[in-house]
Every structure is written in structure tokens, then in C-alpha cells.
Design an enzyme around this catalytic site. Structure first.
Site, PDB file in Angstrom:
ATOM      1  N   HIS A  28     -41.072  -1.996 -12.626  1.00  0.00           N
ATOM      2  CA  HIS A  28     -40.676  -2.158 -11.370  1.00  0.00           C
ATOM      3  C   HIS A  28     -39.948  -0.560 -11.132  1.00  0.00           C
ATOM      4  CE1 HIS A  28     -41.359  -6.058 -10.119  1.00  0.00           C
ATOM      5  NE2 HIS A  28     -41.459  -6.377 -11.374  1.00  0.00           N
ATOM      6  N   THR A  29     -40.449   0.361 -11.842  1.00  0.00           N
ATOM      7  CA  THR A  29     -40.018   1.686 -11.393  1.00  0.00           C
ATOM      8  C   THR A  29     -40.783   2.546 -10.480  1.00  0.00           C
ATOM      9  OG1 THR A  29     -41.083   2.348 -13.613  1.00  0.00           O
ATOM     10  CG2 THR A  29     -38.767   2.078 -13.802  1.00  0.00           C
ATOM     11  N   ASP A  30     -42.131   2.032 -10.574  1.00  0.00           N
ATOM     12  CA  ASP A  30     -43.044   3.044  -9.772  1.00  0.00           C
ATOM     13  C   ASP A  30     -42.871   3.120  -7.999  1.00  0.00           C
ATOM     14  OD1 ASP A  30     -43.856   0.491  -9.142  1.00  0.00           O
ATOM     15  OD2 ASP A  30     -46.118   0.908  -9.575  1.00  0.00           O
ATOM     16  N   GLY A 118     -51.467 -10.403 -14.761  1.00  0.00           N
ATOM     17  CA  GLY A 118     -50.441  -9.438 -14.631  1.00  0.00           C
ATOM     18  C   GLY A 118     -51.097  -8.386 -15.428  1.00  0.00           C
ATOM     19  N   LEU A 119     -52.507  -8.287 -15.398  1.00  0.00           N
ATOM     20  CA  LEU A 119     -53.186  -7.128 -16.065  1.00  0.00           C
ATOM     21  C   LEU A 119     -54.118  -6.450 -15.088  1.00  0.00           C
ATOM     22  CD1 LEU A 119     -54.224  -9.617 -19.200  1.00  0.00           C
ATOM     23  CD2 LEU A 119     -52.540  -7.932 -19.154  1.00  0.00           C
ATOM     24  N   ASP A 166     -50.810   0.704 -11.135  1.00  0.00           N
ATOM     25  CA  ASP A 166     -52.044  -0.164 -11.696  1.00  0.00           C
ATOM     26  C   ASP A 166     -52.950   0.545 -11.000  1.00  0.00           C
ATOM     27  OD1 ASP A 166     -49.995  -1.973 -12.036  1.00  0.00           O
ATOM     28  OD2 ASP A 166     -50.376  -3.541 -10.282  1.00  0.00           O
TER      29      ASP A 166
HETATM   30  C1  GLA Z   1     -47.201  -4.720 -10.304  1.00  0.00           C
HETATM   31  C2  GLA Z   1     -47.538  -3.691  -9.116  1.00  0.00           C
HETATM   32  C3  GLA Z   1     -46.942  -2.316  -9.533  1.00  0.00           C
HETATM   33  C4  GLA Z   1     -45.676  -2.342 -10.380  1.00  0.00           C
HETATM   34  C5  GLA Z   1     -45.632  -3.557 -11.337  1.00  0.00           C
HETATM   35  C6  GLA Z   1     -44.149  -3.635 -11.752  1.00  0.00           C
HETATM   36  O1  GLA Z   1     -48.188  -4.626 -11.355  1.00  0.00           O
HETATM   37  O2  GLA Z   1     -48.710  -3.709  -8.593  1.00  0.00           O
HETATM   38  O3  GLA Z   1     -47.494  -1.524  -8.764  1.00  0.00           O
HETATM   39  O4  GLA Z   1     -44.712  -2.219  -9.580  1.00  0.00           O
HETATM   40  O5  GLA Z   1     -45.828  -4.842 -10.542  1.00  0.00           O
HETATM   41  O6  GLA Z   1     -43.894  -2.488 -12.679  1.00  0.00           O
END
Ligand code: GLA
Length: 376
Positions: A28-30, A118-119, A166
Site C-alpha cells: 500500500h505504498t505504490d 493476491g498473486l 503489480d
Molecule cells: C494491490 C494493488 C497494488 C498495490 C497492492 C498493495 O495488489 O493492485 O497496486 O497497491 O494491492 O500494496
């Protein structure tokens, strides 16, 4: 198993692959212009592709419902496509929106990236389409350009306000390393990650709790971070450091304080992780992972009972460190473990899930794999 020829009636022009990812640290930094450190998984989405001249997009997936989805490229618009087909459609739409004169194609997809875990299965699908189109339509676009096109596809067409991690991971990761990415300017460095050489393994634990980033929670968190940055007069939370954190928190409403604390400490954890990896201290990464999980659980509020249990059980069974990875609300956990303890730790997590009455998790080990590429 079908093949391209049996679905589309001719041979493909080529075959491409793009991987899923796990993020080591920097969650959750991007979308706050911060730092991330993902690796690409050996699991990928593969696409066999042939261009068409009639403006049709014809999509088939081995994981689909056994039917070809046929779309008119000229009629693509946000909201017009449902299901998995919206991801490839979104990329074609985003390429055209960006001014590239691309038309239709026949696609055959096959993926072993677990979905809803979440992958980044969706990013892998977007990136394989972007890469195949770049090559077949001979577009003058680099890997980062394609990642930005895929992110725009996901934001504006699919409707998920994700950051760029991602798609950058799927496009730009290299075998054997992690991708240290500054999401502000997309400056990147490949950081060698020889886990096996140090007797270590990265255990991935898919809790099988489906996460769905489109459900509004992710968007609300992102909006909270943007509001906090605006209240602080900063372009993004990236511009706040640990030294300035206490004074900044005093200026914020109570509900935004934990969000800001997570983002600022998480950026610092990425820098700490990089320093450890550069110094060759891979085991030192463990406590940084576990601290990251505590921050996501206690401050950011994106873990869930299953991810918390997987982390706790792995650490209790001897993992060097563990954390949820990806957006959260379910999904997967990573644990850094000594190779000789791998089986015992995986069994301990599975046992803890059973004792809690949860469905069995799926576990596998991840080695850093290559980003999107042409296979043939
Ligand atoms: C998801 C989003 C990413 C990122 C993550 C948390 O994967 O697609 O852009 O924000 O959550 O780090």
C-alpha cells in the site's frame, strides 16, 4: 486441454508469458509514490496470439467456460465487458486510448497463477496481452510503458484504482532477483535474491480467502491517504519521513493517523530491507516482514483472521518472518524460512487452519522468476 489451432483454426503467430508476483515488502505504498520490492512468481499467464484484420478480438481461456468471447475492438468501452475477458479487452482499449493504431486478434490463454489469491493473476493477464500486442503490432513501447498502459486499463476500464506495482512486477522483474521500484519516477534496480544459496526458502501460503479489490475498501484507503497528504500540504505521503511523522500525525484527524503511520513506516521498511539485502543479510529480512504484517494488521486494517493466523503459526513454528502480501482482505501470506524447516512450518500452518475450522491453505515455495517475455 485444447490448443490455439483447435479453437481458432490456424497456427498462432507466437506465444508469450507474463508472471504473477509476490511483494516482499512495501505494501500500500505504490499509490503513495513510495517504494516496493516484488518478485515475479514462476506461475504465469501464457497467451498464443494471431492478429486479425477485421477488428475483432476473439478470446479463449483454458480456465474459461469453454466458449470464445468475441468483441469488436472499435466498440470497447469501460463497463461494456464482464468476467475475465474484461482484462485483455481493457489493455486493447488502453493501447488505442493512448493513440496506438491496434486492431483485433485471436487469443488462447492458459494460466497457473491462482486467482483471487493476491498473486496478481489479473496483472499477469493484462501484461501478457500488452507484451504480445507490442511485439505483433511493432509498438515502440518499453516494459515500463506497457506496465503503465496495463495499469490504466485496470484503473479506467476494469474500475480498480490500483497502483503500478503489480504491472511493473509482471513486466520488469528478472529471474533470481527482486525489483526495487520507486513508484514516483519508476526508477528500478534488480536486487539479487539468492534464497537457495543461503539455505532459505520463501513459502507462499494462499489462505483461499478470496480478496476482491473492487469492493470499495481499497479505494477508500487510497482516498484516505490522498486526503492526508493534501491536509499536510504534501504531493504524496512518500514526501513524509520517519523524523517528520510525529509532528505530522498531530496535524491529522484521528482516523487518518494509522494510515499515514503505516505508509511512512512501510517505506522505511523497504529501505531497511534493501540495506539488508545489499549487505547480504537475508535472514535479517525476517523481522522486517513480521513488523510489516503488524503494521498492515494494526494500522492499515487490511489483514483478516486467516492471514493473521498464517503469520502467527508460521512464526511460532520457526519462520524467520512472515507477512500478508498484496492488497489484503484475504489472499496470501509469505514466510521466510530455513530450507530444512520448510515442511514443518507448512504443516504447522495447515494444522492451525484445521484447528480453527478454516479450509486448508494452499502452500508452495516461490523462486524469483522472469518478467513478461516471448516464449516462441
Ligand atoms: C494491490 C494493488 C497494488 C498495490 C497492492 C498493495 O495488489 O493492485 O497496486 O497497491 O494491492 O500494496
Amino acid at each position: 486441454m485444447t490448443d490455439f489451432q483447435s479453437v481458432h483454426g490456424a497456427a498462432p503467430a507466437g506465444v508469450w508469458a507474463a508472471p504473477g508476483r509476490v511483494n516482499l515488502i512495501g505494501e500500500h505504498t505504490d499509490y503513495n509514490d513510495g517504494f516496493v520490492l516484488p518478485i515475479a512468481l514462476p506461475h504465469s499467464t501464457r497467451a498464443a496470439v494471431r492478429l486479425r484484420t477485421d477488428g475483432l478480438l476473439r478470446l479463449w481461456s483454458e480456465q474459461g467456460d469453454g466458449r470464445v468471447t468475441e468483441l469488436d475492438v472499435a466498440g470497447l468501452a469501460p463497463g461494456a465487458v464482464d468476467g475475465w475477458a474484461k482484462y485483455p479487452a481493457a489493455v486493447v482499449w488502453a493501447l488505442r486510448e493512448a493513440g496506438h493504431q491496434v486492431g483485433g486478434a485471436d487469443f488462447w490463454f492458459d494460466s497457473d497463477v491462482p486467482t483471487g489469491a493476491g498473486l496478481s493473476s489479473s496483472a499477469s493477464l493484462e501484461c501478457v496481452v500488452a507484451t504480445a500486442y507490442r511485439d505483433l503490432y511493432e509498438l515502440d513501447l518499453g516494459a515500463a510503458d506497457l506496465a503503465l498502459i496495463a495499469q490504466r486499463a485496470e484503473n479506467a476500464f476494469v474500475g480498480v484504482p490500483c497502483g503500478v506495482m503489480d504491472q511493473m512486477a509482471s513486466m520488469c522483474c528478472a529471474e533470481g532477483g527482486a525489483l526495487f521500484l520507486d513508484t514516483r519516477d519508476l526508477a528500478q534496480r534488480q536486487v539479487p535474491l539468492d534464497l537457495a544459496g543461503r539455505g532459505l526458502r520463501l513459502l507462499v501460503i494462499d489462505t483461499r480467502v478470496k480478496h476482491d479489490l473492487a469492493d470499495g475498501a481499497y479505494a477508500a484507503l487510497r482516498a484516505g491517504c490522498e486526503r492526508a497528504a493534501a491536509l499536510l500540504g504534501l504531493p504524496a505521503l512518500r514526501d513524509l519521513d520517519l523524523a517528520g511523522l510525529p509532528a505530522a500525525l498531530d496535524r491529522l484527524p484521528a482516523e487518518l493517523q494509522p494510515l499515514v503511520r503505516h505508509v511512512v513506516t512501510e517505506d522505511a521498511r523497504v529501505e531497511q530491507a534493501i540495506a539488508l539485502l545489499d549487505a547480504g543479510d537475508l535472514t535479517g529480512l525476517g523481522p522486517v516482514l513480521t513488523a510489516g504484517h503488524a503494521s498492515l494488521r494494526d494500522d492499515y486494517g487490511v489483514s483478516c483472521p486467516e492471514t493473521d493466523l498464517a503469520v502467527a503459526a508460521a512464526v511460532e513454528a520457526g519462520a524467520l518472518g512472515a507477512r500478508m502480501t498484496g492488497g489484503g482482505f484475504g489472499g496470501s501470506v509469505i514466510a521466510l524460512v530455513d530450507a530444512d524447516r520448510l515442511d514443518g512450518i507448512a504443516a504447522a500452518v495447515t494444522g492451525a487452519f484445521k484447528a480453527a475450522g478454516y479450509a486448508g491453505p494452499r502452500t508452495f515455495t516461490a523462486t524469483p522468476a522472469a518478467g513478461a517475455r516471448r516464449l516462441g
